[in-house]
Scaffold this motif. Structure first.
Motif, short mmCIF file in Angstrom:
data_model
loop_
_atom_site.label_atom_id
_atom_site.label_comp_id
_atom_site.label_asym_id
_atom_site.label_seq_id
_atom_site.Cartn_x
_atom_site.Cartn_y
_atom_site.Cartn_z
N UNK A 283 0.85 -1.19 0.00
CA UNK A 283 0.00 0.00 0.00
C UNK A 283 0.88 1.24 0.00
N UNK A 284 0.47 2.22 -0.76
CA UNK A 284 1.16 3.50 -0.75
C UNK A 284 0.68 4.29 0.47
N UNK A 285 1.62 4.66 1.36
CA UNK A 285 1.23 5.34 2.60
C UNK A 285 0.68 6.73 2.34
N UNK A 286 1.02 7.35 1.21
CA UNK A 286 0.54 8.71 0.93
C UNK A 286 -0.87 8.69 0.35
N UNK A 287 -1.10 7.84 -0.65
CA UNK A 287 -2.41 7.81 -1.31
C UNK A 287 -3.39 6.87 -0.63
N UNK A 288 -2.89 5.79 0.02
CA UNK A 288 -3.77 4.84 0.66
C UNK A 288 -4.25 3.72 -0.24
N UNK A 289 -3.73 3.63 -1.48
CA UNK A 289 -4.17 2.59 -2.41
C UNK A 289 -3.17 1.44 -2.45
N UNK A 290 -3.69 0.26 -2.74
CA UNK A 290 -2.86 -0.91 -2.96
C UNK A 290 -2.36 -0.88 -4.41
N UNK A 291 -1.04 -1.01 -4.59
CA UNK A 291 -0.51 -0.96 -5.94
C UNK A 291 0.12 -2.27 -6.39
N UNK A 292 0.34 -3.22 -5.48
CA UNK A 292 0.88 -4.52 -5.86
C UNK A 292 0.25 -5.57 -4.97
N UNK A 293 -0.12 -6.72 -5.57
CA UNK A 293 -0.58 -7.89 -4.82
C UNK A 293 0.20 -9.10 -5.30
N UNK A 294 0.87 -9.76 -4.35
CA UNK A 294 1.55 -11.01 -4.65
C UNK A 294 0.53 -12.14 -4.49
N UNK A 295 -0.03 -12.58 -5.61
CA UNK A 295 -1.15 -13.51 -5.58
C UNK A 295 -0.74 -14.89 -5.06
N UNK A 296 0.31 -15.46 -5.64
CA UNK A 296 0.70 -16.83 -5.31
C UNK A 296 1.85 -16.84 -4.32
N UNK A 297 1.74 -16.05 -3.27
CA UNK A 297 2.85 -15.97 -2.33
C UNK A 297 2.83 -17.12 -1.33
N UNK A 298 1.67 -17.43 -0.74
CA UNK A 298 1.60 -18.49 0.27
C UNK A 298 0.32 -19.30 0.06
N UNK A 299 0.35 -20.52 0.59
CA UNK A 299 -0.80 -21.42 0.51
C UNK A 299 -1.60 -21.47 1.80
N UNK A 300 -1.21 -20.69 2.79
CA UNK A 300 -1.88 -20.66 4.09
C UNK A 300 -1.80 -19.23 4.62
N UNK A 301 -2.50 -18.93 5.71
CA UNK A 301 -2.47 -17.55 6.24
C UNK A 301 -1.06 -17.06 6.54
N UNK A 302 -0.83 -15.78 6.22
CA UNK A 302 0.45 -15.13 6.51
C UNK A 302 0.43 -14.65 7.95
N UNK A 303 1.43 -15.04 8.72
CA UNK A 303 1.46 -14.72 10.15
C UNK A 303 2.33 -13.52 10.48
N UNK A 304 3.30 -13.19 9.63
CA UNK A 304 4.20 -12.07 9.96
C UNK A 304 4.87 -11.57 8.67
#
Length: 912
Positions: free
Chosen positions: A447-468
């Protein structure tokens, strides 16, 4: 006596200075933005593991079509599509928002929640003007085109209210004009005619009814019935000053066109059979109408041309007969129509289907222009075209997705989507420009901290919930997940370049990166080990054992070689990575440790336990310095299934995330409670606590529950809508037309998963079930009188500017601490004089001047001009700044953040 008085005044000024600085840093945070969700309400998984159906409000365009207004839970998001920024209005509804309406002049915003509590908001200032409770369920609200009326659905009725005036105070801003009846089931949608004289309501009884707003002689309300399922949209088209056609769309995909056939005065009107004494009866009716509608005696005869010009569209409908003209079907298998919108200017009809498809049709031929999908099984709950008909906005509540589609160029103007099932963790980048979040869906978003919009999504990053998630440096982010992997993502190429695993499958709960960004450590749930990798090679360096419970949190000290781990076994251990896998110290607690953090200077460790205690340990002696008991500070909130009151249930409240401020004097703490607390460490004082939400649709917000909702079999959900709205794509039972009403769903609990300070120190963020709450100081510059005398006034600053005494003008403006005045002096100083003016600034004013430079540079196009200011300050005051860099770190980071942002923007322009 005068000397004593002067001494007391100086002492008060010094004390006031400290108090103001303290309040500026610790007390004056306000919600700046809600990131992570731009449409819909948070949902949980049901008993079958699938996401709930979700729900959401309608979305609204401003009159110019450049601003989109969307509801998220009980808050209102304002998205500027021209500048590509988002802001959250500083208001909250009592519960999740059901519908919104904005006046034609973009001044008054009407917000109605699911329990029919309404707010009238000044949209420009974001201030609530009035609160109101409708007696029946409200499904739709809309302002009249003239702006004088508000129409709302009120159960089976339609109510029209006089619109409030924002320019004057009113005892009762909402005054009822009239209630329109005649339909046998709840009204779903309302439509106005272009001159605000005719109103039309669609109902669940498959009919559409047309009324005139004011009493019109010889007019009887007309009911159009030609559908088999409920009508969800109806629109007028016009032929000159008169209504020409009416389109009605039903849930089963049928569109019916009704033609208005107007009778001339010489044609016989066979609609009404009058009694034998026809003339006497008409005279009595006319007198009664004049009496009740406020009409006077009959006016003298006027020319027919003037009479036609004075007629409204409602008067024309007196001699009108509605005729069925055509029927069309939107052939989509096993899907229903759930949202419609029509633009009279461009003659475009947009249809949203329950399967995620949306179609654009040209009227009146109903020719298909586009048919596209926003995703499989994504219910489109709301759609709207802007005033020009070029942009189509779509809201999908199940995925909390908001889209703006430009159909002529077939491109997305905006495409934002939150984390499915909620957000779980977040991290600020070292420069504070980027915010990284991880969700229960296994995805990583930037997320861009200035505009507040998401500009990148890593779709296939993990197969389970991200904890950290953690930043190794401004261009590399690391994420740990329950799938047993730690992945490194490149923020320049936007791809995953390293995946770190273990010899045996494990589940990671925590993650830490050293200062150099080369050593990565992760703690596991079972077998309670800590793994260390080299980020360059991806190989395991060592495995640290010694804990007897899951390792829930990790933190590196500032020296980089010492790791601190917290575990559920009741201990926090420190490890020297260069002396083997034996812990150097073990800090014992009386209960499970759930969070740990290190002070920025590395001399102190803070741990949090499940009994609500915050413990502060000295690193060198490994001794406990002091403790803060925070159970009473975050106590409060009773869930629906709690068997005891909130005051007696404080034992279940504790902190799960803690974070030091940049200077190490304050601690930010949040946990499984609706509160986030800020503590002053040296005095162990609670400075302030923030309640992240007041949304009563969440579980645990109210301290006292209503006993009428409690039965012998458990609590009653007063917002259950299984019989009110169709549950699309749910598990179907044999012979049933809607989803399984026995599927168990639960409310989203209000709690804080993680809190973090920005590196600039001017904002902090908290991850909750609703998204990412960002609290900021940037909008509030407090009056801070330092060395202030009667001669230092804004007029004196203007006088010094006129006489070209720029050095003194800047010092006086900084003393007054007014942003507009400082910016005026900065920009009026000639470029050649910047060197001399920067040299004259005193050391006590450097921090505030650097803060002002950062804020001015963010909003100014004069990039080189402000860079020259920064360069001269660094050159002339570099020795002092380096010596006191610890106390000036907030100003350094704020200035570095905006310089880095400007550099990235220029780099993008040059590359293009």
């Amino acid at each position: 006596k005068s000397e004593i008085l002067i001494f007391q005044n100086e002492r008060d000024l010094i004390f006031g200075k400290k108090l103001k600085r303290s309040s500026s840093m610790k007390f004056n945070y306000k919600l700046h933005r809600l990131c992570g969700a731009y449409y819909g309400n948070p949902t949980t998984t049901d008993a079958f593991g699938s996401n709930g159906k979700g729900s959401g409000s309608n979305i609204v365009f401003s009159s110019d079509g450049n601003v989109l207004i969307s509801a998220v839970s009980n808050r209102v998001q304002v998205l500027d599509l021209k500048s590509h920024t988002v802001r959250t209005l500083p208001i909250e509804a009592r519960s999740n928002i059901k519908c919104m309406a904005i006046s034609p002049n973009d001044v008054i915003l009407l917000v109605v929640d699911v329990n029919s509590y309404a707010m009238i908001v000044n949209f420009v200032r974001g201030v609530v003007l009035h609160r109101f409770k409708f007696k029946r369920k409200v499904r739709h609200a809309i302002f009249s085109p003239c702006g004088n009326y508000i129409a709302v659905t009120h159960g089976k009725h339609v109510q029209v209210w006089f619109a409030p005036n924002h320019l004057r105070k009113e005892f009762a801003p909402l005054v009822l004009h009239r209630t329109y009846t005649g339909q046998s089931s709840d009204v779903t949608r309302i439509a106005w005619s272009s001159d605000s004289s005719v109103i039309m309501g669609c109902s669940r009884d498959c009919t559409t009814r047309i009324w005139t707003v004011d009493t019109t002689r010889n007019y009887q309300p007309v009911t159009l019935s030609g559908h088999k399922t409920m009508v969800i949209g109806a629109y007028f088209t016009y032929d000159g000053p008169r209504i020409d056609t009416c389109y009605t769309i039903s849930e089963d995909g049928a569109l019916v066109t009704w033609k208005a056939k107007y009778h001339t005065s010489d044609e016989p009107n066979e609609e009404i059979d009058l009694p034998p004494a026809e003339e006497d009866f008409e005279a009595q009716v006319d007198d009664a109408l004049d009496f009740f509608s406020g009409g006077g005696p009959a006016r003298p005869a006027m020319p027919s041309s003037l009479m036609d010009a004075d007629k409204t569209q409602g008067h024309h409908l007196v001699q009108c007969e509605w005729v069925y003209q055509a029927r069309h079907y939107f052939n989509q298998d096993r899907t229903g129509v759930v949202a419609t919108t029509y633009n009279e200017r461009s003659k475009i009809l947009a249809i949203g289907f329950s399967s995620g498809l949306f179609g654009l049709y040209e009227m009146p031929s109903v020719a298909n222009i586009h048919t596209m999908s926003v995703g499989s099984n994504q219910l489109i709950n709301s759609c709207i075209l802007n005033n020009t008909g070029e942009w189509l906005a779509l809201g999908c509540p199940r995925a909390q997705q908001l889209l703006v589609w430009e159909w002529r160029s077939e491109t997305y103007v905006l495409k934002q989507r939150g984390h499915a099932y909620g957000m779980r963790c977040m991290a600020y980048s070292p420069d504070g420009v980027v915010v990284c979040t991880g969700g229960e869906d296994g995805k990583i978003k930037l997320w861009n901290a200035s505009s507040g919009f998401c500009y990148v999504t890593f779709e296939q990053s993990h197969q389970a919930p991200v904890t950290c998630v953690r930043f190794a440096n401004p261009s590399v982010v690391l994420s740990a997940s329950l799938d047993g992997t730690v992945r490194a993502h490149d923020l320049h190429r936007y791809r995953t370049f390293k995946t770190m695993t273990t010899p045996t499958p494990v589940q990671f709960l925590s993650l830490a990166v050293d200062q150099s960004g080369e050593i990565v450590c992760a703690g596991t749930m079972d077998p309670f080990h800590i793994y260390a990798w080299n980020l360059q090679t991806g190989k395991i360096l060592d495995v640290y054992t010694g804990h007897k419970g899951p390792v829930c949190d990790l933190a590196f000290q500032s020296n980089g070689g010492t790791l601190v781990s917290a575990s559920w076994d009741g201990s926090a251990k420190t490890w020297d990575l260069y002396k083997g896998n034996v812990p150097t110290e073990s800090l014992q607690h009386n209960s499970d440790v759930v969070c740990v953090t290190c002070r920025p200077d590395g001399k102190e460790i803070c741990t949090g336990t499940i009994n609500g205690l915050l413990s502060f340990w000295d690193v060198e002696s490994a001794k406990l310095k002091y403790e803060i008991d925070g159970r009473r500070d975050i106590a409060g909130g009773r869930k629906m299934n709690d068997r005891m009151i909130a005051d007696n249930n404080a034992s279940s409240r504790y902190f799960t995330s803690v974070c030091y401020s940049a200077d190490g004097t304050c601690l930010l703490a949040g946990g499984n409670s609706k509160y986030v607390c800020i503590y002053e460490i040296s005095q162990q004082l609670l400075l302030k606590k923030f309640q992240v939400t007041f949304n009563r649709s969440l579980d645990g917000v109210l301290d006292e529950l209503n006993s009428k909702n409690m039965t012998d079999h458990g609590p009653v959900d007063d917002e259950a809508e299984s019989g009110d709205e169709t549950n699309y794509n749910a598990i179907r039972l044999p012979g049933a037309k809607r989803g399984d009403d026995g599927s168990r769903t639960s409310k989203v609990e209000v709690l804080t998963h993680q809190v973090a300070f920005s590196s600039t120190g001017r904002e902090w963020a908290a991850v909750s079930g609703e998204g990412l709450h960002v609290y900021s100081l940037d909008e509030d510059m407090l009056f801070d009188p330092i060395s202030l005398t009667e001669s230092i006034t804004p007029a004196a600053v203007e006088q010094k500017l006129a006489s070209k005494d720029y050095s003194k003008a800047l010092r006086m403006a900084v003393h007054l601490n007014e942003y507009a005045l400082v910016r005026q002096v900065l920009e009026n100083t000639p470029y050649a004089s910047i060197t001399f003016v920067a040299r004259s600034i005193g050391p006590e004013q450097l921090e505030r001047l650097m803060q002002f430079l950062g804020k001015s540079m963010e909003k100014s196009p004069h990039v080189e001009f402000y860079l020259q200011w920064c360069l001269q300050i660094m050159q002339h005051h570099g020795v002092y700044l380096d010596k006191h860099r610890g106390s000036l770190m907030r100003a350094f980071r704020a200035l570095h953040k905006i310089v880095q942002t400007r550099r990235d923007e220029l780099k993008t322009i040059c590359n293009e």
